[in-house]
Design a protein around this motif. Sequence first.
Motif, mmCIF file in Angstrom:
data_model
loop_
_atom_site.group_PDB
_atom_site.id
_atom_site.type_symbol
_atom_site.label_atom_id
_atom_site.label_comp_id
_atom_site.label_asym_id
_atom_site.label_seq_id
_atom_site.Cartn_x
_atom_site.Cartn_y
_atom_site.Cartn_z
ATOM 1 N N GLY A 121 0.817 -1.197 0.000
ATOM 2 C CA GLY A 121 0.000 0.000 0.000
ATOM 3 C C GLY A 121 0.856 1.253 0.000
ATOM 4 N N THR A 122 0.265 2.335 0.475
ATOM 5 C CA THR A 122 0.953 3.613 0.436
ATOM 6 C C THR A 122 0.727 4.369 1.729
ATOM 7 N N ALA A 123 1.435 5.484 1.858
ATOM 8 C CA ALA A 123 1.284 6.381 3.001
ATOM 9 C C ALA A 123 0.794 7.725 2.486
ATOM 10 N N ALA A 124 0.194 8.502 3.383
ATOM 11 C CA ALA A 124 -0.328 9.822 3.011
ATOM 12 C C ALA A 124 0.178 10.879 3.976
ATOM 13 N N LEU A 125 0.496 12.048 3.427
ATOM 14 C CA LEU A 125 0.774 13.244 4.223
ATOM 15 C C LEU A 125 -0.521 14.041 4.291
ATOM 16 N N LEU A 126 -0.961 14.393 5.485
ATOM 17 C CA LEU A 126 -2.215 15.121 5.674
ATOM 18 C C LEU A 126 -1.977 16.499 6.254
ATOM 19 N N CYS A 127 -2.629 17.489 5.668
ATOM 20 C CA CYS A 127 -2.807 18.804 6.265
ATOM 21 C C CYS A 127 -4.205 19.270 5.886
ATOM 22 N N VAL A 128 -4.493 20.560 5.958
ATOM 23 C CA VAL A 128 -5.867 20.973 5.734
ATOM 24 C C VAL A 128 -6.158 21.557 4.361
ATOM 25 N N GLU A 129 -5.214 22.265 3.767
ATOM 26 C CA GLU A 129 -5.490 22.965 2.517
ATOM 27 C C GLU A 129 -5.880 21.992 1.415
ATOM 28 N N ARG A 130 -6.792 22.419 0.568
ATOM 29 C CA ARG A 130 -7.276 21.593 -0.544
ATOM 30 C C ARG A 130 -6.158 21.326 -1.535
ATOM 31 N N ASP A 131 -5.460 22.385 -1.920
ATOM 32 C CA ASP A 131 -4.430 22.279 -2.956
ATOM 33 C C ASP A 131 -3.052 22.149 -2.331
ATOM 34 N N PRO A 132 -2.281 21.161 -2.742
ATOM 35 C CA PRO A 132 -0.961 20.973 -2.149
ATOM 36 C C PRO A 132 -0.041 22.178 -2.356
ATOM 37 N N GLU A 133 -0.208 22.905 -3.450
ATOM 38 C CA GLU A 133 0.635 24.064 -3.727
ATOM 39 C C GLU A 133 0.432 25.173 -2.696
ATOM 40 N N ALA A 134 -0.681 25.130 -1.980
ATOM 41 C CA ALA A 134 -1.010 26.134 -0.977
ATOM 42 C C ALA A 134 -0.689 25.648 0.432
ATOM 43 N N CYS A 135 0.076 24.563 0.536
ATOM 44 C CA CYS A 135 0.290 23.906 1.821
ATOM 45 C C CYS A 135 1.737 23.431 1.961
ATOM 46 N N HIS A 136 2.215 23.445 3.196
ATOM 47 C CA HIS A 136 3.577 22.988 3.467
ATOM 48 C C HIS A 136 3.775 21.507 3.148
ATOM 49 N N ARG A 137 2.687 20.738 3.052
ATOM 50 C CA ARG A 137 2.871 19.309 2.725
ATOM 51 C C ARG A 137 3.532 19.131 1.370
ATOM 52 N N SER A 138 3.322 20.094 0.450
ATOM 53 C CA SER A 138 3.974 20.009 -0.859
ATOM 54 C C SER A 138 5.486 20.172 -0.726
ATOM 55 N N LEU A 139 5.933 20.969 0.238
ATOM 56 C CA LEU A 139 7.371 21.153 0.462
ATOM 57 C C LEU A 139 7.985 19.880 1.038
ATOM 58 N N ILE A 140 7.261 19.241 1.946
ATOM 59 C CA ILE A 140 7.729 17.961 2.502
ATOM 60 C C ILE A 140 7.792 16.920 1.381
ATOM 61 N N ALA A 141 6.731 16.870 0.584
ATOM 62 C CA ALA A 141 6.672 15.893 -0.511
ATOM 63 C C ALA A 141 7.828 16.092 -1.488
ATOM 64 N N GLN A 142 8.109 17.335 -1.837
ATOM 65 C CA GLN A 142 9.203 17.595 -2.776
ATOM 66 C C GLN A 142 10.544 17.170 -2.188
ATOM 67 N N ARG A 143 10.733 17.422 -0.910
ATOM 68 C CA ARG A 143 11.983 17.010 -0.251
ATOM 69 C C ARG A 143 12.086 15.491 -0.216
ATOM 70 N N LEU A 144 10.979 14.803 0.037
ATOM 71 C CA LEU A 144 11.001 13.333 0.021
ATOM 72 C C LEU A 144 11.372 12.803 -1.364
ATOM 73 N N THR A 145 10.870 13.454 -2.396
ATOM 74 C CA THR A 145 11.209 13.056 -3.765
ATOM 75 C C THR A 145 12.677 13.331 -4.055
ATOM 76 N N ASP A 146 13.123 14.525 -3.734
ATOM 77 C CA ASP A 146 14.496 14.935 -4.057
ATOM 78 C C ASP A 146 15.552 14.149 -3.298
ATOM 79 N N GLN A 147 15.309 13.896 -2.023
ATOM 80 C CA GLN A 147 16.345 13.274 -1.197
ATOM 81 C C GLN A 147 16.170 11.778 -0.969
ATOM 82 N N HIS A 148 14.938 11.277 -1.165
ATOM 83 C CA HIS A 148 14.696 9.863 -0.860
ATOM 84 C C HIS A 148 14.015 9.117 -2.002
#
Length: 158
Positions: A121-148
């Motif tokens: 299966g998979t894991a999910a990062l949760l915050c409140v904003e509808r759009d990831p571009e408007a939320c810090h979760r997108s920054l975490i996601a990008q770092r996970l992609t870039d470094q891991h």
Amino acid sequence: MVTIGVYGFDGGSFLQRLRDADVRLLFDVRQRRGVRGSEYAWANSRRLQAALAHAGIAYEHHPELAPTTELRWLQYAEDDRRGVGKRSRRELAAEYTRRYTSEILDRADLAVLVSALPSRGTAALLCVERDPEACHRSLIAQRLTDQHQVMIEHLRPL
């Protein structure tokens, strides 16, 4: 891994999106685990955790990845300057992004998240904003992609 927000979902459609993505573990990266408005009462921590447990989805809170109150207020000030509301924001302020990255993300050990990823299966990062571009979760996601090399999909309400 996927990311998902609260806004735009009701409790049932939120859980269905997680099921459709085969989410087995949810990482909550909110500082305050409550959401204003009766339509989002389902996303308040205790109710959300109970619904996730019933759906067979594990839950972990990672407050070390949440923006500080000061950072949130910096973003709110920029939202006010631009005349947008929290629920209608489409992007993060440059200064918020810079400071979140240096004050939170650069100090975080994302290997902890990577090591917790489910073998199935998979894991999910949760915050409140509808759009990831408007939320810090997108920054975490990008770092996970870039470094891991974690592949990310952003889930949105249908």
